[in-house]
Design a protein around this motif. Structure first.
Motif, short mmCIF file in Angstrom:
data_model
loop_
_atom_site.label_atom_id
_atom_site.label_comp_id
_atom_site.label_asym_id
_atom_site.label_seq_id
_atom_site.Cartn_x
_atom_site.Cartn_y
_atom_site.Cartn_z
N ARG A 1 0.52 -0.99 0.32
CA ARG A 1 -0.20 0.12 0.39
C ARG A 1 1.33 1.21 0.15
O ARG A 1 0.09 2.02 -0.88
N GLU B 1 -9.22 1.04 -4.71
CA GLU B 1 -9.87 0.11 -3.28
C GLU B 1 -9.61 -1.65 -4.33
O GLU B 1 -10.39 -1.11 -5.01
N HIS C 1 -5.71 -6.03 -2.86
CA HIS C 1 -3.80 -5.13 -3.55
C HIS C 1 -4.53 -3.12 -4.74
O HIS C 1 -5.07 -3.63 -5.45
N PRO C 2 -4.40 -2.43 -3.64
CA PRO C 2 -4.76 -1.07 -4.72
C PRO C 2 -4.54 -0.99 -6.31
O PRO C 2 -2.93 -1.27 -6.64
#
Ligand code: BES
Ligand code: ZN
Length: 459
Positions: A44, A65, A69-70
């Motif tokens: 992140r 999001e 994981h973003p």
């Protein structure tokens, strides 16, 4: 764990390197290992660092999001009538173990012998940052880009991109583009510009064999009950014939044969002869499907690999044990027109049918991805070749890739566009292994390549 900036003893010494390299070094210091939940916070932080970098370049950024994981998106101001180019990359990396085999800390990048040494240096942070810095340079020089640009960076590529397909569907309209470009593939030799037009697909599974309810004394019980370690060895060896062909029923049914023009063209590609494969791998010999060169075997033929196998005592000396369990982690590399689902069904059937008596078998299906192939001589393929020619001053070679980037075929299925694979990864880059490295020359060439590519794609 401290943030990468706090534990940055190299800050003083790297002030001697270029601002571009400093950017890459900051990026590389994040231990963004996607498979390890203990590193979720680092993944992140890496995404947030990227967002800050892209925003500082004047791009409009979005951090999305996902269940894991973003996803990081950035775009310039889009103008009607211009080409839209999507550039994809991944900011996650593979685990670093075995750590003891690294010559320097995998997350404290160093330059030695003209190369950057760090996890992710080539796969994919170095190649990805070359794209970002190419765009930054063009913006600095011209104030604008020649195309509508979408950067799409994910943090889950190394675990099979579980969140990205749904993300693409959900954001299909916002991600509409004419073509996609990725630098996350191979370059056959230093200074030889390489356009990839194919990737292998993949299907993974783990097979677990269970015998007695617990480990047993091998003298008291060996010979009376089946040994799962011996059983897994037999099962794994059933996957290949003695000649190297895969023995799974139906495995080759959907395989599209290699075309004559490809075989002819590849025979002239430097850096990928059988001798080169021997030299790069350090193996005592080559082995694989009869009738094909090493390049053909890895780029255009399907294979079965054992990625891990385990059971029983692993410590010093001997221990007379009959282990209760054994496992093998398998992956199958696929080529057009094999389907990962169909192959996995064939594999499951094979494993169940070949499982030796006296053990229970469980097959856990893992992630997968479709194979991909495109026309390297399409309009955009030619533009990519022109950009490679311009930025390297040499004639590009056209290859397919042995590795997989599963999202590439999903891009085609969801967005209806093809992907240009502008590889900068050398065969001795040690990606996924200790001492991963990336030549500074490739990093700099990548920056020039990005600038030339956007110009060519705008034409
Ligand atoms: N960048 C690699 C794939 C690659 C490397 C393709 C060199 C061609 C040349 C990518 O990050 C990768 O490692 N992919 C995985 C995919 C898997 C985890 C689904 C692979 O190929 O093992
Ligand atoms: Zn990788």
């Amino acid at each position: 764990m401290n943030s990468p900036c706090e534990r940055d003893p190299l800050a003083a010494s790297i002030s001697a390197v270029t601002p571009e390299l400093e950017n890459l070094f900051s990026f590389l210091r994040f231990p963004s290992v996607s498979t390890d939940s203990r590193h979720a916070g680092d993944v992140r932080l890496c995404a947030e660092w990227l967002i800050a970098k892209l925003a500082a370049m004047g791009l409009r950024t979005e951090l999305h999001e996902t269940p894991k994981h973003p996803v990081v998106i950035a775009r310039n101001e889009h103008l009607a009538g211009r080409r839209t180019v999507l550039i994809y990359g991944h900011y996650d990396v593979q685990p670093v173990d075995p750590l003891a085999l690294w010559s320097s800390d995998p997350f404290q990048p160093e330059i030695r012998e003209g190369k950057i040494w760090a996890r992710g240096a080539t796969d994919n942070k170095g190649q990805m940052m070359a794209h970002v810095l190419g765009v930054e340079k063009t913006l600095r020089e011209n104030g604008k880009l020649p195309v509508n640009l979408i950067f799409l960076f994910e943090g889950e590529e190394e675990i099979g991109s579980p969140s990205l397909p749904a993300f693409l569907l959900e954001h299909r309209d916002a991600l509409r583009c004419d073509v996609i470009a990725i630098s996350d593939t191979g370059m056959v030799a230093p200074g030889v510009p390489t356009l990839g037009y194919g990737l292998r697909g993949i299907a993974c599974c783990e097979v677990i064999l269970r015998g007695p309810k617990g480990d047993l004394h091998s003298g008291l019980f060996g010979g009376a009950v089946a040994n799962p370690a011996a059983a897994v060895a037999r099962l794994v060896s059933s996957l290949h014939g003695l000649d190297g062909r895969v023995m799974v029923d139906g495995f080759y049914d959907a395989v599209r044969p290699l075309e004559a023009w490809e075989r002819e063209m590849w025979a002239k590609v430097p850096g990928v002869s059988d001798e080169d494969f021997l030299q790069v791998t350090g193996s005592p010999g080559l082995f694989g499907e009869p009738g094909y060169t090493s390049a053909e075997r890895t780029w255009a033929r399907p294979t079965a690999e054992v990625n891990g196998i385990g059971s029983g005592y692993q410590g010093e000396g001997s221990k007379t044990v009959l282990p209760a369990e054994a496992f093998a982690k398998l992956s199958f590399r696929l080529v057009p027109d094999q389907s990962p689902q169909v192959v996995m069904e064939q594999v499951k059937r094979h494993l169940e049918r070949h499982c030796p008596p006296g053990v229970d078998i469980e097959v856990q299906v893992g992630h997968d991805g479709k194979p991909y192939v495109a026309d390297p001589h399409s309009k955009f393929g030619l533009a990519a070749q022109a950009a490679l020619r311009r930025s390297f001053g040499a004639e590009p070679v056209l290859i397919r890739e042995g590795g997989s980037i599963p999202i590439v075929q999903t891009f085609r299925d969801t967005l209806g566009v093809d992907t240009l694979l502008l590889g900068l990864a050398l065969s001795d880059a040690q990606i996924h292994a200790p001492n991963e490295n990336f030549p500074v020359a490739n990093f700099e060439a990548g920056i020039r390549l990005n600038q030339a590519l956007l110009a060519e794609l705008a034409r």
